[in-house]
Design a protein around this motif. Structure first.
Motif, PDB file in Angstrom:
ATOM      1  N   GLU A  85       0.939   6.140   1.933  1.00  0.00           N
ATOM      2  CA  GLU A  85       0.635   6.112   0.495  1.00  0.00           C
ATOM      3  C   GLU A  85       1.897   6.088  -0.362  1.00  0.00           C
ATOM      4  O   GLU A  85       1.893   5.592  -1.473  1.00  0.00           O
ATOM      5  CB  GLU A  85      -0.246   7.304   0.095  1.00  0.00           C
ATOM      6  N   ARG A  86       2.986   6.620   0.147  1.00  0.00           N
ATOM      7  CA  ARG A  86       4.260   6.619  -0.583  1.00  0.00           C
ATOM      8  C   ARG A  86       4.787   5.197  -0.760  1.00  0.00           C
ATOM      9  O   ARG A  86       5.380   4.862  -1.772  1.00  0.00           O
ATOM     10  CB  ARG A  86       5.258   7.500   0.186  1.00  0.00           C
ATOM     11  N   GLN A  90       0.219  -0.135  -5.038  1.00  0.00           N
ATOM     12  CA  GLN A  90      -0.926   0.432  -5.728  1.00  0.00           C
ATOM     13  C   GLN A  90      -2.085  -0.560  -5.709  1.00  0.00           C
ATOM     14  O   GLN A  90      -1.879  -1.768  -5.609  1.00  0.00           O
ATOM     15  CB  GLN A  90      -0.552   0.786  -7.169  1.00  0.00           C
ATOM     16  N   ASP A 117       8.390   5.227  -9.266  1.00  0.00           N
ATOM     17  CA  ASP A 117       8.445   5.298  -7.807  1.00  0.00           C
ATOM     18  C   ASP A 117       7.158   4.825  -7.127  1.00  0.00           C
ATOM     19  O   ASP A 117       6.807   5.290  -6.047  1.00  0.00           O
ATOM     20  CB  ASP A 117       8.810   6.709  -7.347  1.00  0.00           C
ATOM     21  N   LYS A 118       6.458   3.875  -7.755  1.00  0.00           N
ATOM     22  CA  LYS A 118       5.276   3.250  -7.164  1.00  0.00           C
ATOM     23  C   LYS A 118       5.443   1.737  -7.227  1.00  0.00           C
ATOM     24  O   LYS A 118       5.982   1.209  -8.201  1.00  0.00           O
ATOM     25  CB  LYS A 118       4.005   3.672  -7.899  1.00  0.00           C
ATOM     26  N   TYR A 120       4.011  -1.990  -7.547  1.00  0.00           N
ATOM     27  CA  TYR A 120       2.932  -2.762  -8.151  1.00  0.00           C
ATOM     28  C   TYR A 120       3.175  -4.240  -7.866  1.00  0.00           C
ATOM     29  O   TYR A 120       4.296  -4.722  -8.002  1.00  0.00           O
ATOM     30  CB  TYR A 120       2.883  -2.536  -9.668  1.00  0.00           C
TER      31      TYR A 120
END
Length: 152
Positions: A85-86, A90, A117-118, A120
């Protein structure tokens, strides 16, 4: 005897009856994949570590959430396995802008951004430019729509 009235009533009821007898539509897969490959075979960890899109290798691959994820190195694979998940994009790798608007759309590996820190992904670089104009607002909308858009 089939009269005009019974014909019209029968014709109107037939589509509704067909809807009831039709099995539920298949849900959109949780992860966007092309030929079974998440992110079209690109390494999700490399976006963070190398700040670019890097093709993964079949030598360093795992299955996760129904798709094959490829990595450029054994180290990136190990990082992903420890906390997928890290590193995973997304919204299952679907276009973040589309999810914000209430639907799903494919993505291109080179139309990406990292925000807070995600990772996209977007449909194209042009859509990514539109996404960049209001990332916070689009993320808020996409978060509210996810994962319900998979059933839309």
């Amino acid at each position: 005897m089939l009269t005009r009235r019974t014909f019209v009533l029968t014709a109107m009821a037939a589509p509704a009856a067909g809807l009831l007898a039709t099995p539920a539509l298949a849900m959109t897969p949780e992860v966007f994949a092309v030929d079974g490959l998440a992110i079209r075979g690109y390494d999700p960890v490399a976006y963070f570590k190398e700040q670019t899109d890097v093709e993964g290798s079949a030598e360093h691959a795992i299955m996760w959430k129904g798709a094959e994820w490829r990595f450029a190195s054994a180290e990136n694979l190990a990082d992903f396995e420890a906390n997928p998940e890290r590193w995973a994009p997304q919204y299952g790798g679907y276009c973040a802008y589309a999810v914000a608007k209430g639907y799903t759309a494919k993505t291109e590996a080179n139309a990406w951004s990292i925000h807070n820190d995600k990772l996209y992904l977007n449909f194209s670089r042009a859509v990514r430019a539109r996404w960049a104009l209001n990332k916070e607002g689009f993320i808020k909308d996409a978060d509210a729509n996810w994962p319900q858009v998979l059933n839309a």
